[in-house]
Design a protein around this motif. Structure first.
Motif: not given
Lengths: 360, 580
Positions: B79-107
């Motif tokens: 269960l811990e593994a499932l939970w860790t996977s899910v929350y790493i993924s959610v955080l990844s989506v957030i950080t990737c989203g911020i970096v990726g969209v900001a880069m796209a707009f800048l460029l």
């Protein structure tokens, strides 16, 4: 209702010339058209009025108000774009309501105005449709309603009919004219289609390569074009070159070929054209002004025998392209009572002196 | 005029051979697609189903015990593994989203010094093979990384000021390697934004802020949502980053551990659950893409870039783009640097102390170091040939033909793409550890052929997608014209369809090939000593502290990927994004 004044407006893009020295006053409530081939600067001029470009030189006035450098969102103009530019993520209702929401109007008021606007363009009941569920003609009407609902001072139309098929174009054209007359709104219309311009406008400004050629009513533009470009761009015209042979009173004799002389009237000349014996001039004759001559008129002035190269029957008229000596003649006969000639047959043409127009 | 001309008389209609009557039959299409379905059944559905069956077994009889073990509250590792996977993924989506969209707009929206260089390098993370990408971060920012040690040295500190480890390490690596998904979708959405929409809004009285809030952001939502789902899916499947940064409690690591501990039932259970999550996301994604489509309706749109004009603005932009370029380039630079360092000499120094060219010489001369390269090429080429045949046929069938089960075929092809590499490997292990009809009576596990099979399944969608997207762009009437001029179906395919789709086919083929060369996640579960591919070899060399040799392999992989990306960009005229 306010007027628009373009006071010696020019626009250059980098080094390239956009429009040059446009100077025109558009009256309140007028339907005014910018007409010209693509790349003539008509859309550039319209976009300067909307505020998407600022002129490099000159002033733009709405009434007495200088708006030359005013941002587009402060101008209160309603524009219909060539591709309609409808917001694809909003419904019909939301699209039309957008301008009113920006203006922070009350919900009830917005509802009422949007409903009225939908009625105006015959789209009642379509409020919840998505944009991609509409046909081209319906999209066009949403764009029109969206521009009109904000009660703009000036309505700007950028080739609004060019994406519609022929039949729909006709209908929509009449619809736009009807709305403009009902609302009495000052309208500026951009098109490259001369028949659209002729049928709708109070006045037309003909442009070419960024330079204004002529400003006038459809009548003036058609019957008294200032130069060859206007004469050939508006409607069809025979343009024949010849040399002035004799000037007598108001009669002008022009030799077109050794055995062909045409006589016209001196006051039927563009302001740019100076008539004098020995000068080369261009004669402009509309195809519908060419008549069929009876056999007894053969050999008389202004009569010529021609050989038919091409004849076509359109329903309304019979059109010919024929060869009279060195001249290529376009002729059009409207109505009944004319025997249609086949290819290679001879036909006798005559042109009345008052339907010849002299150009430089 | 109309004298009879015997040489122009219509040729006699060829007597219809059996083949001709076959191709003209409305059921001919099923002859073509039957093998496609058979292959999918044998190597995608059947292994998946076998795994599912195994998860329902306990000592040979049906039981749900594996699932109750998984969800048991006494031993919470799973269960811990499932939970860790899910929350790493959610955080990844957030950080990737911020970096990726900001880069796209800048460029896409601003013009500033260094924009062009940055616009090229922004896709560098795609050039990193999964394992090498993670390793470069460990070398750069890890506990004995160059940057922390360098700073410690420079500032005379007792210990490094920061080190990248644990979940943070995984997150940073995810952000770096996956923001490109957001960047690419957002930037193509921004490019596709019709400027006349903004003008229309402006004409109706909206100011900059309102245009952003009411027009631009809503139009970007589909792109952002699609990228979010994609990044979530890939994060859930991520195996390499948790492996290197030592996060054992993630789903993929648990599967790997269960498998190495011999708890195959549990591995099957975990795989099944992870697959279910991934497939759910795949379905969600496809549904969402279908539901929302804001393709802009006008053509020849030009994007207007605002120039950064103020002096302060320009200087800031310059410094930031320099930093950006540095961050983007460092991972590759460090791998190249280490590839020249002598093995075993780099201990506590900031940078490796001594350098050599030997590793590169060895790669191609020493038969021991050459073997993994040869293996990787053999496996990838075998798999890619399979992908090529399958991908082109499937793309043609789906784009151009009408038959029952089209949607099913489409979904089955996309399925392997949603399945984590670890799961693909586990599925193949359960299905082919015993001889059966689909393996032609052989035991595939432990043989050479299991690896090409795994690569084939993993990269199934690549050629299919690039081919079908070029096919969709070509007008069907061209094909009809060929038929109208008398060409048979096969002749038309050979002379018209295939040449027209060639750029897409080649781009996809190259991509599949190079992905195979970098493959690690499935290989690590399936390789044998004789069939070690490059990435597994890199992993092993790392553990033997032969950093130089490991990185030399890495440089080889990077060079190949950059080459392929460049070629396929040229082939598809910049639409290489379609292959992803």
């Amino acid at each position: 209702m306010i007027g628009v004044t373009l006071d010696r407006v020019s626009k250059t893009f980098g080094g390239a010339k956009g429009v040059e020295d446009v100077d025109v006053h558009i009256h309140p409530g007028e339907f005014f058209t910018f007409l010209g081939p693509s790349g003539c600067g008509k859309t550039t001029t319209l976009r300067m009025i909307a505020g998407f470009y600022y002129p490099s030189d000159g002033r733009i006035l709405f009434g007495e108000h200088n708006v030359t450098h005013m941002p587009p969102n402060k101008r209160n103009t309603g524009m219909v774009f060539q591709n309609y530019a409808l917001f694809p993520h909003m419904t019909v209702f939301e699209n039309i309501a957008f301008g009113l929401q920006v203006r922070k109007q009350g919900k009830a008021e917005i509802n009422e105005k949007v409903t009225r606007a939908q009625k105006l363009v015959h789209l009642d009941g379509y409020g919840q449709r998505r944009i991609d569920q509409l046909s081209g003609g319906q999209q066009q009407r949403v764009a029109l309603a969206r521009a009109l609902v904000i009660e703009p001072n000036i309505l700007l139309l950028d080739e609004p009919l060019s994406n519609l098929d022929a039949k729909l174009r006709e209908e929509t054209r009449q619809e736009i004219k009807r709305l403009q007359l009902e609302l009495g709104i000052t309208t500026i219309y951009v098109t490259h289609d001369q028949s659209e311009a002729m049928s709708m406008s109070d006045r037309i400004m003909v442009m070419k390569d960024g330079v204004v050629q002529q400003i006038g009513t459809p009548h003036e533009i058609y019957n008294r074009p200032v130069n060859r470009f206007v004469a050939s761009f508006i409607g069809e015209s025979n343009l024949w070159e010849g040399t002035v042979e004799r000037l007598e009173g108001d009669r002008v004799d022009v030799r077109l070929a050794p055995d062909l002389r045409l006589t016209g009237l001196a006051n039927n000349a563009s302001p740019e054209c100076k008539l004098a014996v020995g000068r080369k001039v261009t004669l402009s004759v509309r195809p519908e002004a060419v008549r069929e001559a009876s056999a007894s008129e053969r050999g008389e002035d202004n009569t010529m025998a021609a050989k038919v190269l091409l004849s076509e029957f359109t329903g309304i008229s019979v059109n010919y392209i024929a060869q009279a000596g060195p001249l290529s003649v376009k002729a059009m006969f409207v109505g009944q009572g004319h025997r249609m000639r086949e290819r290679d047959e001879e036909v006798l043409f005559t042109v009345a002196p008052d339907s010849i127009y002299f150009l430089e | 005029m109309n004298k009879p001309q015997p040489q122009l008389a219509p040729p006699p209609i060829r007597p219809s051979s059996r083949w001709n009557s076959l191709t003209r039959s409305p059921h001919f299409v099923y002859v073509l697609i039957a093998p496609l379905f058979l292959i999918l059944l044998a190597y995608v559905v059947y292994p998946f189903f076998q795994t599912f069956l195994q998860s329902l077994q306990m000592e040979g009889s049906f039981s749900l015990q594996n699932y109750s073990r998984f969800f048991s509250l006494e031993h919470t590792a799973n269960l811990e593994a499932l939970w860790t996977s899910v929350y790493i993924s959610v955080l990844s989506v957030i950080t990737c989203g911020i970096v990726g969209v900001a880069m796209a707009f800048l460029l896409e929206r601003y013009e500033f010094p260094g924009r062009k260089l940055l616009a090229v390098l922004v896709l560098v993370p795609m050039a990193l093979p999964p394992l090498i990408g993670v390793l470069s971060f460990e070398f750069l920012y890890g506990s004995s990384g160059i940057i922390p040690r360098g700073l410690q040295h420079l500032l005379h500190l007792d210990k490094p000021p920061f080190t990248l480890k644990g979940i943070w390490g995984v997150l940073v690596v995810h952000t770096f390697t996956m923001y490109t998904y957001f960047y690419m979708t957002a930037s193509s959405a921004i490019k596709g934004l019709d400027p006349s929409l903004e003008e229309a809004a402006s004409n109706l009285g909206a100011n900059r802020f309102t245009i952003w809030r009411r027009v631009i952001l809503p139009m970007l939502t589909p792109a952002i949502v699609a990228a979010s789902l994609l990044v979530f899916m890939i994060s859930m499947a991520s195996y390499t980053a948790p492996l290197i940064f030592g996060i054992e409690r993630t789903m993929t690591m648990q599967i790997y551990l269960s498998r190495t501990n011999g708890d195959l039932d549990m591995a099957a259970t975990q795989s099944t659950l992870l697959s279910v999550v991934s497939i759910l996301f795949l379905i969600l994604m496809r549904w969402y893409q279908g539901a929302r489509n804001y393709q802009n309706m006008s053509k020849g749109v030009s994007v207007h870039r605002t120039e950064v004009k103020s002096k302060a603005g320009r200087n800031t932009a310059m410094v930031l783009s320099f930093l950006g370029v540095l961050v983007l380039m460092l991972p590759i630079l460090v791998i190249v640097l280490l590839a020249f360092s002598e093995d075993g000499k780099w201990t506590t120094q900031v940078l490796p102390p001594s350098y050599t060219l030997d590793h590169f010489k060895d790669l191609f001369t020493d038969s021991k170091t050459w073997r993994p390269i040869a293996n990787s090429f053999k496996i990838s080429i075998a798999a890619t040939i399979g992908n090529l045949l399958f991908g082109v046929a499937a793309a043609y069938a789906i784009v151009r033909m009408n038959f029952k089960g089209k949607t099913l075929l489409d979904i089955l092809i996309m399925l392997p793409w949603a399945l984590p590499g670890t799961v693909v490997a586990v599925n193949l292990i359960t299905a082919f550890s015993e001889p059966n009809a689909f393996s032609f009576g052989q035991v595939l596990i432990g043989s050479f052929w299991i690896l090409p099979l795994a690569y084939f399944v993993r990269h199934l969608p690549l050629i299919f997608r690039s081919t079908s997207s070029t096919l969709m762009q070509t007008d069907r009437s061209v094909e009809e014209a060929a038929r109208n001029l008398g060409a048979s179906w096969w002749y038309t395919f050979r002379r018209v369809v295939f040449p027209m789709a060639l750029s897409g086919i080649l781009a996809g083929t190259l991509l599949a090939l190079v992905e195979g060369i970098g493959e690690f996640v499935a290989s690590i579960l399936l390789y044998t000593n004789k069939t070690t591919p490059i990435s597994v070899e890199i992993f092993q060399r790392m553990y033997a502290f032969e950093f130089g040799t490991a990185c030399a392999y890495g440089v080889l992989q990077i060079v190949m990927i950059i080459l392929v990306l460049y070629v396929s960009r040229r082939l598809t005229g910049g639409n290489a994004g379609s292959a992803i």
